[in-house]
Scaffold this active site. Structure first.
Site, PDB file in Angstrom:
ATOM      1  CE  LYS A   1       0.953   1.016   4.484  1.00 44.76           C
ATOM      2  NZ  LYS A   1       1.677   2.231   4.909  1.00 44.76           N
TER       3      LYS A   1
ATOM      4  N   PRO B   1       9.087  -3.812  -0.740  1.00 44.35           N
ATOM      5  CG  PRO B   1       9.896  -1.790  -1.601  1.00 44.35           C
ATOM      6  CD  PRO B   1       8.706  -2.712  -1.635  1.00 44.35           C
ATOM      7  CB  VAL B   2      12.251  -5.825   3.819  1.00 46.89           C
ATOM      8  CG1 VAL B   2      12.290  -6.137   5.314  1.00 46.89           C
ATOM      9  CG2 VAL B   2      11.971  -7.093   3.011  1.00 46.89           C
ATOM     10  CB  ALA B   3      12.035  -2.118   7.089  1.00 45.52           C
TER      11      ALA B   3
ATOM     12  CG  MET C   1       5.518   0.716   0.086  1.00 44.78           C
ATOM     13  SD  MET C   1       5.899   0.249  -1.614  1.00 44.78           S
ATOM     14  CE  MET C   1       4.289  -0.286  -2.197  1.00 44.78           C
ATOM     15  N   GLY C   2       3.899  -1.742   4.001  1.00 41.67           N
ATOM     16  CA  GLY C   2       3.082  -2.794   4.602  1.00 41.67           C
ATOM     17  C   GLY C   2       3.330  -4.181   4.034  1.00 41.67           C
TER      18      GLY C   2
ATOM     19  N   GLY D   1       5.073  -6.764   5.306  1.00 37.22           N
ATOM     20  CA  GLY D   1       4.842  -7.788   6.328  1.00 37.22           C
ATOM     21  C   GLY D   1       3.361  -7.949   6.631  1.00 37.22           C
ATOM     22  CB  SER D   2       0.631  -5.458   6.926  1.00 35.72           C
ATOM     23  OG  SER D   2       1.186  -4.800   8.042  1.00 35.72           O
ATOM     24  CB  ALA D   3       1.059  -7.688   2.000  1.00 39.49           C
TER      25      ALA D   3
ATOM     26  CG  ASP E   1      -0.154  -0.705   7.686  1.00 35.64           C
ATOM     27  OD1 ASP E   1      -0.999   0.180   7.910  1.00 35.64           O
ATOM     28  OD2 ASP E   1       1.061  -0.484   7.549  1.00 35.64           O
TER      29      ASP E   1
END
Length: 319
Positions: A20, A112-114, A117-118, A120-122, A154
């Site tokens: 996101k 992208p990690v950290a 853009m969420g 880990g939430s995805a 997120d």
């Protein structure tokens, strides 16, 4: 519960879920509970994480990263145990599912990690949906969204997708009727930023200025109007992210990235969430592809995307 003498048959459910952009993000003052209230407009974009959930005869949850991941994950610290949001999502689903088995989660990383853009939430949203199907839990989207909210602000949005207004901690979601496409170029950094550190930096900057910030209770209606009409120029004039100056304070190179984007034709640029991914708004899909090509020539990791796109969805289910 296994049936004596029954042969175990493995099954794999593959789900994709979008990253996101926060098209607008107003951040309130530090609250007594250590959190910040926000008023944000979320836009799901066409950059997806994938989770393949495979039932296993052995109990428990295991996690691995897919070699198909498009990110360079060398030196990136992604926990594969209980510190991983997808692992925690599977654990929650196992608690509420009557027919849970062991499960292996293979995550294909593209967001992208950290990066704000969420991603880990995805992964967590994809895992909730995959395990629901894998174990025939029969939960509604609303029930899954309640579980998602336990995992982070997120996660419910990645499940929902599209465009939404987020209030409270960002988890009080209201879908926004904004289906017109907007086109963006994402510029990823080769490092991450800690979201708590970005918030702490914002608090410090505000304290140093003696700024008294009000609690945000609504988003700017001009943002939703521009998204509804797909008017990229109008949207470019109202992009806002209160965390941007804190992200730039921690990583001054972001200022150059934003400037480079605008000098190569972006209508406007914004740091996505807590950063350090930069989202550059383009006129249309052709302009976005051209901008991404130009920025790659200058060494930036740039990718053209569009939004809104749907939330988490099953893309395959195989026995």
């Amino acid at each position: 519960m296994s049936i004596p003498g029954a042969r175990f048959t493995s099954r794999t459910v593959r789900v994709k879920a979008p990253g996101k952009i926060n098209v607008s993000l107003d951040v309130g003052p530090l609250r007594a509970d250590g959190y910040h209230s926000v008023a944000s407009v979320y836009l799901a974009v066409s950059l997806y994480e994938e989770v393949a959930a495979t039932s296993t005869e052995a109990p428990g949850i295991t996690v691995s990263l897919s070699p198909a991941s498009t990110l360079d994950l060398d030196g990136v610290d992604i926990p594969l145990g209980a510190g991983n949001l997808a692992y925690r999502a599977a654990a929650i689903m196992a608690d509420v599912s009557e027919h849970a088995t062991g499960v292996h989660l293979e995550i294909t990383k593209r967001v992208p990690v950290a990066g704000g853009m969420g991603g880990g939430s995805a992964d967590a949203a994809a895992t909730l949906l995959a395990c629901d199907a894998l174990w025939n839990s029969g939960l509604s989207r609303e029930e899954l969204a309640h579980l998602a909210a336990e995992l982070g602000a997120d996660v419910p949005f990645s499940l929902l997708g599209g465009t939404a207004v987020g209030l409270g901690l960002g988890d009080q979601l209201s879908p926004a009727l904004a289906k017109a496409q907007t086109h963006w170029v994402l510029v990823a950094a080769d490092y991450g930023l800690s979201t708590p550190e970005v918030y702490r930096t914002l608090d410090r900057l505000r304290a140093a200025e003696g700024v008294d910030t009000a609690e945000p209770t609504a988003v700017d209606p001009a943002v939703l109007t521009a998204l509804r009409s797909g008017d990229a120029e109008a949207l470019g004039r109202v992009l806002v992210n209160d965390l941007q100056r804190a992200a730039v304070e921690l990583s001054p190179a972001l200022r150059d990235t934003l400037g480079s984007g605008e000098s190569h034709g972006a209508l406007a640029g914004i740091v996505s969430g807590s950063g350090p991914t930069v989202a550059l708004l383009a006129d249309d899909s052709v302009a976005a592809e051209s901008l991404a090509t130009d920025l790659r020539r200058y060494g930036h990791a740039a990718l053209a995307v569009h939004g809104p796109v749907p939330g988490a969805r099953i893309i395959s289910d195989t026995h």
